[in-house]
Design an enzyme around this catalytic site. Structure first.
Site, mmCIF file in Angstrom:
data_model
loop_
_atom_site.group_PDB
_atom_site.id
_atom_site.type_symbol
_atom_site.label_atom_id
_atom_site.label_comp_id
_atom_site.label_asym_id
_atom_site.label_seq_id
_atom_site.Cartn_x
_atom_site.Cartn_y
_atom_site.Cartn_z
ATOM 1 C CB ILE A 199 -0.944 0.036 1.215
ATOM 2 C CG1 ILE A 199 -0.169 -0.098 2.523
ATOM 3 C CG2 ILE A 199 -2.001 -1.038 1.098
ATOM 4 C CD1 ILE A 199 -1.023 0.071 3.759
ATOM 5 N N GLY A 200 2.162 1.130 0.161
ATOM 6 C CA GLY A 200 2.984 2.329 0.194
ATOM 7 C C GLY A 200 4.457 1.996 0.135
ATOM 8 N N GLY B 264 7.982 3.911 1.527
ATOM 9 C CA GLY B 264 8.607 5.012 2.242
ATOM 10 C C GLY B 264 10.107 5.008 2.077
ATOM 11 N N GLY C 160 11.412 1.741 3.823
ATOM 12 C CA GLY C 160 10.889 0.422 3.496
ATOM 13 C C GLY C 160 9.474 0.488 2.978
ATOM 14 C CB VAL D 113 3.508 0.517 4.235
ATOM 15 C CG1 VAL D 113 2.395 0.271 5.243
ATOM 16 C CG2 VAL D 113 4.550 1.470 4.808
ATOM 17 C CE LYS E 292 7.577 3.206 8.552
ATOM 18 N NZ LYS E 292 7.448 4.445 9.349
ATOM 19 C CG ASP F 73 8.310 14.234 7.403
ATOM 20 O OD1 ASP F 73 8.217 15.280 6.711
ATOM 21 O OD2 ASP F 73 8.499 13.110 6.916
#
Length: 626
Positions: A24-25, A27, A30, A32, A47, A137
């Site tokens: 799903i992602g 970063g 690493g 996700v 994650k 962030d």
């Protein structure tokens, strides 16, 4: 849900408690993943923290923050899982995606909804700040969304570069700078940070939500210069009451900003009170039209009907018409159902037809008969199997099998090899009996299973299905989805804090559901199963009929209005038959058959939706991505 995709991850732990459903992602430290717990069925985000890009000191710092910070507006960490290639942080799963999706999306939503999300972010930050944690962030990508009855709820994620103010006792101390320059306070470029630094980022975030653009733009060096030196400017349409709030949040000097996240949250909540109360539809998004240059929907053929048609089923050139107690089979001379037709046969039942289901060599017909017991009404549900090879009229065909129940729902698998059903004998109990039958011999595949009586049964493929249960109490409203397999096993899959109805699986992907809000049927939901994602849509009508297509959905109101949506919910076209619709069925990829009835007369319309729909959608997507 769908079968495991562990093979997507070379180093996946095969004996893990979690089954990977999809990435799903991605970063900086690493990937996700969306995952389901093998025993509880609950969804989590995993994650993946690789040793080579996420050193132990950073890993331990983020783990510490996530474990200690427990707040409704902060993504929680539930466990740590090791695998051969690294470690997973097991975290809350947020099915609504990120705030970035809403910022960059084309849907229209009201100011009060935006202020609500920002206020939730501030309350989450206030909790972190009280624990001496500065996020460092804050940006739309790090604000995740989960479903709530009144819209979305915001959760702060990614504390990978957060700082502890208590490390040095000096809240303005740090080494170097990391983060996202577009959202960084001026002091952050010099390695300093404080509570006020996070509030500056929230100010940029709120400005962007309102304007769909940030106050400063450019390359990293240009952004640094702008944050340090450029004066804040507002476009003419910017709400006047919010200008002083954002101006204060974006002061160049930290001491001139809000003193705490709670102070800024309370100011925004006061402004929210001055706005009109949110209507239910305002938590949904009116997506724009794809703006077709010319209409594509046309009625290409109309045949008169002598009786009202309540059920339609279509297979190639054969059309089954259910009319009260009668079923007729028509065969058309063309596969697109154009041209002439002949009636192959008809059958008469002594009780009403309630549904039709296509089979490999014919049609399955369910009928429903009410019992004579008025104190405790039960129904006889009978299944009839008719072949398309028969050539003569049949009167009172013999049912293949029957069930007597107070409530009864059912679903065939796509290959017709099994029938899933749940029956309930009494209105006094919320539970029913779930069972799968082999359609070759109509014998149970597994022992019966007691479960909460579902509102719907959906089959995903020949191995899996979903039972959808509605939980409605004074304190809870939820749709609970339970996965079942072809062996008759029921497992909890996921739940949404919403009451959903008319759920329709798109058979062309077997990964997407479209459904409606039970109390507000003009509110639609697009649900992707793998990985799990939910989108909320405001519709131009309250549909009674939902037809899935490879490119999207046709929604129709019984009064004759139709709209076409693509797979992302964008409006393609509207059409009005100006006749009450009684039944509707898809014909191939670009056509549909619509039965109407008015003033004791009816029509069977063949609608051409336009062969160019798919190419038009593809062109639109390409233009949007440029």
């Amino acid at each position: 849900m769908l079968p495991s995709q562990d093979s997507l991850i070379p180093h996946a732990a095969y004996h893990s408690q979690y089954r990977i459903l999809g990435q799903i992602g991605q970063g900086q430290f690493g990937r996700v993943y969306c995952a389901i717990h093998r025993h509880s069925g609950r969804l989590y985000a995993l994650k993946d923290l690789e040793h080579r890009v996420f050193p132990t000191n950073k890993f331990l710092r983020e783990l510490t923050y996530l474990v200690t910070l427990r707040h409704p507006n902060i993504v929680a960490c539930h466990a740590l899982e090791y695998h051969p290639g690294g470690r997973y942080l097991v975290m809350d799963y947020c099915e609504g995606g990120t705030l970035r999706d809403l910022v960059e999306g084309e849907g229209e939503w009201v100011l009060k909804s935006k202020l609500k999300l920002i206020t939730e972010v501030l309350w989450g930050l206030d909790h972190a700040h009280r624990a001496n944690v500065i996020h460092c962030d804050i940006k739309p990508d790090n604000i995740l969304l989960v479903s709530a009855a009144d819209g979305w709820r915001a959760k702060i994620s990614d504390f990978g570069i957060a700082r502890l103010t208590e490390i040095t006792g000096n809240p303005n101390y740090g080494k170097g700078y990391t983060g996202s320059p577009a959202y960084m306070a001026p002091e952050r470029f010099y390695g300093k940070f404080s509570v006020a630094s996070d509030l500056y980022a929230v100010g940029v975030l709120l400005y962007e939500l309102i304007c769909r653009d940030r106050p400063f733009s450019g390359l990293p060096g240009e952004l640094q210069s702008a944050h340090l030196n450029c004066r804040l400017q507002f476009p003419p349409h910017f709400p006047a009451r919010l200008r002083p709030i954002i101006s204060r949040a974006l002061e160049k000097l930290p001491q001139k900003r809000f003193t705490s996240a709670s102070e800024m949250a309370l100011v925004l909540e006061k402004e929210m009170l001055a706005l009109s109360p949110l209507k239910p539809s305002q938590s949904f998004f009116f997506l724009p039209s794809l703006a077709l240059t010319s209409p594509t929907i046309q009625v290409t053929q109309t045949d008169a009907l002598a009786f009202q048609v309540n059920h339609l089923a279509i297979h190639e050139q054969r059309v089954y018409l259910g009319m009260g107690n009668q079923l007729a089979l028509r065969s058309y001379e063309r596969r697109d159902l154009g041209g002439k037709y002949q009636t192959c046969w008809d059958s008469y039942f002594n009780i009403p037809i309630v549904s039709l289901h296509l089979r490999e060599a014919g049609i399955a017909v369910f009928t429903q008969e009410v019992s004579q017991n008025k104190t405790s009404p039960l129904f006889r549900y009978s299944l009839h199997l008719l072949s398309d090879k028969q050539t003569s009229r049949t009167i009172l065909p013999t049912p293949k099998t029957s069930w007597i129940a107070q409530q009864f729902i059912y679903a065939f698998d796509p290959n017709g090899q099994w029938l899933a059903m749940v029956n309930k004998q009494s209105a006094l109990t919320p539970k029913g009996t779930f069972q799968l039958l082999n359609t070759q011999n109509w014998q149970p595949i597994a022992p019966p299973n007691k479960t909460r009586f579902p509102s719907q049964l959906l089959t995903i493929d020949h191995r899996h299905g979903l039972a959808v249960c509605l939980a409605k109490t004074e304190t809870r409203k939820a749709s609970i989805f339970r996965l079942f397999n072809r062996r008759g096993q029921l497992m909890r899959a996921f739940a949404l804090p919403l009451l959903l109805t008319n759920l329709c699986l798109n058979p062309y992907s077997r990964n997407h559901l479209f459904g409606l809000d039970l109390t507000h049927r003009s509110h639609g939901f697009l649900i992707r199963l793998q990985p799990f994602k939910v989108s909320r849509l405001a519709l131009a009508l309250e549909p009674q009929f939902i037809l899935p297509y490879p490119w999207g959905y046709l929604l129709a109101h019984h009064q004759g209005k139709l709209i076409l949506l693509d797979n992302e919910g964008y409006h393609i076209e509207a059409f009005d038959l100006a006749e009450p619709i009684t039944a509707i069925a898809a014909v191939g990829r670009f056509r549909c058959l619509v039965a109407t009835w008015q003033n004791h007369r009816g029509n069977l319309h063949l609608l051409d939706l336009g062969d160019e729909i798919e190419s038009f959608i593809e062109q639109y997507r390409m233009q949007k991505d440029e």
